[in-house]
Scaffold this active site. Structure first.
Site, PDB file in Angstrom:
ATOM      1  N   CYS A 368       4.806  33.213 -28.486  1.00  0.00           N
ATOM      2  CA  CYS A 368       5.206  32.192 -27.830  1.00  0.00           C
ATOM      3  C   CYS A 368       6.096  31.062 -28.960  1.00  0.00           C
ATOM      4  O   CYS A 368       6.721  31.626 -29.027  1.00  0.00           O
ATOM      5  CB  CYS A 368       4.215  31.162 -27.540  1.00  0.00           C
ATOM      6  SG  CYS A 368       3.803  29.307 -26.584  1.00  0.00           S
ATOM      7  N   HIS A 495       0.985  34.609 -23.439  1.00  0.00           N
ATOM      8  CA  HIS A 495      -0.048  34.324 -23.857  1.00  0.00           C
ATOM      9  C   HIS A 495      -1.056  35.330 -23.864  1.00  0.00           C
ATOM     10  O   HIS A 495      -1.462  35.606 -23.140  1.00  0.00           O
ATOM     11  CB  HIS A 495      -0.601  33.072 -23.833  1.00  0.00           C
ATOM     12  CG  HIS A 495      -0.687  32.078 -24.739  1.00  0.00           C
ATOM     13  ND1 HIS A 495      -0.455  31.190 -26.126  1.00  0.00           N
ATOM     14  CD2 HIS A 495       0.380  30.930 -24.714  1.00  0.00           C
ATOM     15  CE1 HIS A 495      -0.186  29.401 -26.612  1.00  0.00           C
ATOM     16  NE2 HIS A 495       0.983  30.324 -25.427  1.00  0.00           N
ATOM     17  N   GLU A 497      -3.695  36.590 -24.801  1.00  0.00           N
ATOM     18  CA  GLU A 497      -4.508  36.464 -25.475  1.00  0.00           C
ATOM     19  C   GLU A 497      -5.756  35.449 -24.193  1.00  0.00           C
ATOM     20  O   GLU A 497      -7.188  35.766 -23.475  1.00  0.00           O
ATOM     21  CB  GLU A 497      -4.729  35.267 -26.125  1.00  0.00           C
ATOM     22  CG  GLU A 497      -4.385  34.075 -26.491  1.00  0.00           C
ATOM     23  CD  GLU A 497      -3.499  33.905 -26.343  1.00  0.00           C
ATOM     24  OE1 GLU A 497      -2.919  32.684 -27.202  1.00  0.00           O
ATOM     25  OE2 GLU A 497      -2.375  34.373 -26.635  1.00  0.00           O
TER      26      GLU A 497
END
Length: 577
Positions: A368, A495, A497
């Site tokens: 990001c 993202h 994750e």
């Protein structure tokens, strides 16, 4: 529908989220389908505008919902996809009730906490609990609800009252209340003290709820006499009091519950003994055992603004020792990760970290804002544009390499970003990112941003060696960048994750850790090997083949990662095998 409500007392941070997730894992291993809801008593509409210093990570869902990080626990532990409605806040409930009052839905009634707020909470739970989250069509068997905060907090009382009413609404055998309490040990006497948990349960009973299960957070296994004491004062059978002691890794928490037969106690309360089997947790056991056998260590430096360091340049001016220590840690790292964030503070330090990784062939992943500062660093030091910047930090820069997206605005903060699951198309099939994802043509990942790499500068970047390897469907919005001749240098706007799972870790995290260990070639080979059966199955299906074969393809080596909780804020140890 059956419900398990997890709430806690004494102090926050006891691990209610992990406890709720672990209960879900064990019930799922018994053959039941599970969904989850998180309730936060704060008056924010969602977690999107709360500082990570205040409330931890903001977790982004597929539909763009910004939620508490515990929803990330639920998704990762249970391998499900939740929606924004699975995150309930006091702000949402009160806003919804207020809108109904303005529409005249209450027909002139005096709107009060009881029954209007408490009814809305119960209605919301029942409405969301039946939404399938595991890819199936029918509702789940069990909904696990976590109530944030602690018993006794004034803002939680409306929710506890709602659950007290809810126990009567759903009837006996359909609601199981799990209370997570603290059993500390005083060093002076070395005795496990039950009074904190006793007092929090006494407070809970004042609200009309008695827990069916007590889960005790402690450093060591509860002594039998301690369980008997809790049973006597809290009116809970000894068989329903369980230890949540410290374990070597987080994957052992579901195993800890299973070994104490917590699932049997919960299934008995919910009258599900006849439909549930014995929990099969072979995969979790193997993962937990693997973690404990890992020996080698790779150091990943995480360069973020929410690490407790107030300002990079302030540290340079006022704390040269700390500055030198930080650089020493960075130079000693095997890989560098620059995560997301907002605001100008700390950005220049991130740019310096990107520069160090690029110039010294250190494996690097920017996420990001991490990708945006990658563009800024490249523009300044490779394109020789010293004033290059993001318009987020310098609205008057003559070389804006990162700009706000046309559909976004800075007028308001809440819910104004590009969020949720979006599709990314690979432009360069031979890129490391594409290979790590299995050489597919596109992927779906989750986003949360207002700014993007300036499309007008893409050609300049590519001509000088920063390759755009992934874009949106228009081909203009930059989503993934790489430096091809670097060991591993990847920046992504999304993202990764948020969709990473214990059994299916993010391809990019695998790539970063593998490159940091000198095992990137093996990781790329594994990705190709693991993807081959899917390609073969699609090809055979197109040929209308009747025998697909087993499509078996075993990787030579898998890269496993885990964090070492004893690390400093600046670096994070990662063990590998």
């Amino acid at each position: 529908m059956k419900y398990v409500v997890v709430m806690g007392g004494v102090i926050s941070g006891l691990g209610k989220g992990v406890t709720a997730s672990s209960i879900g894992v064990v019930l799922k291993a018994c053959g039941l389908r599970v969904t989850s809801i998180k309730i936060d008593p704060y008056f924010n509409a969602d977690a999107g505008t709360i500082s990570p210093h205040e409330h931890g990570e903001v977790f982004v869902l597929d539909d763009g919902g910004e939620a508490d990080l515990d929803l990330g626990n639920y998704e990762r532990f249970l391998d499900i996809k939740l929606t924004r409605d699975h995150s309930i806040t006091a702000g949402k409930i009160h806003h919804y009730v207020y809108e109904k009052e303005r529409r005249g839905d209450y027909l002139g009634q005096t709107v009060q906490v009881i029954p209007h707020i408490t009814n809305e909470i119960q209605d919301w739970i029942e409405r969301v609990a039946i939404v399938p989250v595991d890819g199936e069509v029918d509702p789940a068997d069990v909904c696990i609800i976590e109530l944030g905060g602690t018993i006794g907090d004034i803002e939680s009382t409306q929710f506890i009252e709602a659950f007290s009413q809810f126990s009567y609404r759903v009837g006996a055998g359909n609601l199981c209340v799990v209370h997570v309490g603290l059993v500390p040990v005083l060093n002076v006497v070395g005795e496990q003290k039950t009074k904190p948990t006793q007092n929090s349960i006494r407070k809970l009973r004042e609200y009309g709820l008695t827990p069916n299960i007590i889960a005790c957070r402690c450093t060591k296994e509860l002594e039998r006499s301690v369980k008997e004491k809790l049973s006597l004062f809290c009116h809970v059978p000894v068989a329903n009091i369980f230890t949540l002691c410290d374990v070597s890794n987080i994957w052992r928490v579901p195993l800890l519950l299973r070994d104490q037969k917590a699932h049997e106690a919960i299934l008995k309360v919910l009258d599900l003994e006849s439909v549930a089997g014995e929990p099969n947790l072979e995969e979790w056991t193997a993962r937990a055992d693997l973690y404990d056998t890992l020996q080698e260590t790779a150091r990943i430096a995480m360069v973020g603004k929410y690490t407790g360091v107030s300002d990079t340049y302030l540290s340079v001016m006022k704390a040269p020792d700390a500055y030198n220590t930080a650089w020493s840690l960075l130079r000693g790292a095997d890989g560098i990760l620059v995560p997301g964030g907002f605001g100008e503070r700390g950005v220049e330090g991130k740019i310096l970290a990107v520069k160090y990784a690029r110039e010294n062939d250190v494996p690097f992943l920017g996420i990001c804002l991490g990708m945006q500062v990658t563009a800024v660093e490249f523009a300044r030091h490779v394109l020789k544009l010293p004033d290059a910047n993001s318009t987020e930090f310098d609205a008057k820069t003559e070389n804006p390499c990162v700009t706000i997206m046309p559909e976004c605005s800075n007028e308001g903060k809440g819910g104004t970003m590009r969020r949720g699951s979006k599709r990314i198309f690979f432009k360069v099939a031979d890129s490391k990112s594409a290979k790590l994802y299995g050489s597919v043509s596109h992927i779906d990942e989750r986003f949360r941003h207002r700014y993007q790499v300036n499309p007008n500068m893409v050609q300049l970047f590519e001509n000088s060696g920063l390759q755009v390897v992934g874009t949106d469907k228009t081909g203009e919005r930059v989503q993934i960048v790489e430096i091809p001749n670097h060991r591993f240098f990847v920046g992504v706007q999304f993202h990764p994750e948020f969709k990473s799972r214990p059994s299916k870790p993010s391809a990019l995290f695998v790539g970063l850790i593998a490159a940091s260990c000198g095992q990137l070639d093996d990781a790329l080979q594994d990705a190709a090997c693991n993807h081959e059966p899917q390609q073969n199955r699609r090809a055979e299906k197109r040929l209308a083949a009747t025998d697909l074969g087993d499509g078996t393809c075993r990787s030579k080596r898998q890269v496993k990662a885990c964090s070492n909780s004893n690390d400093t804020d600046e670096t994070q140890d990662v063990k590998t095998c």
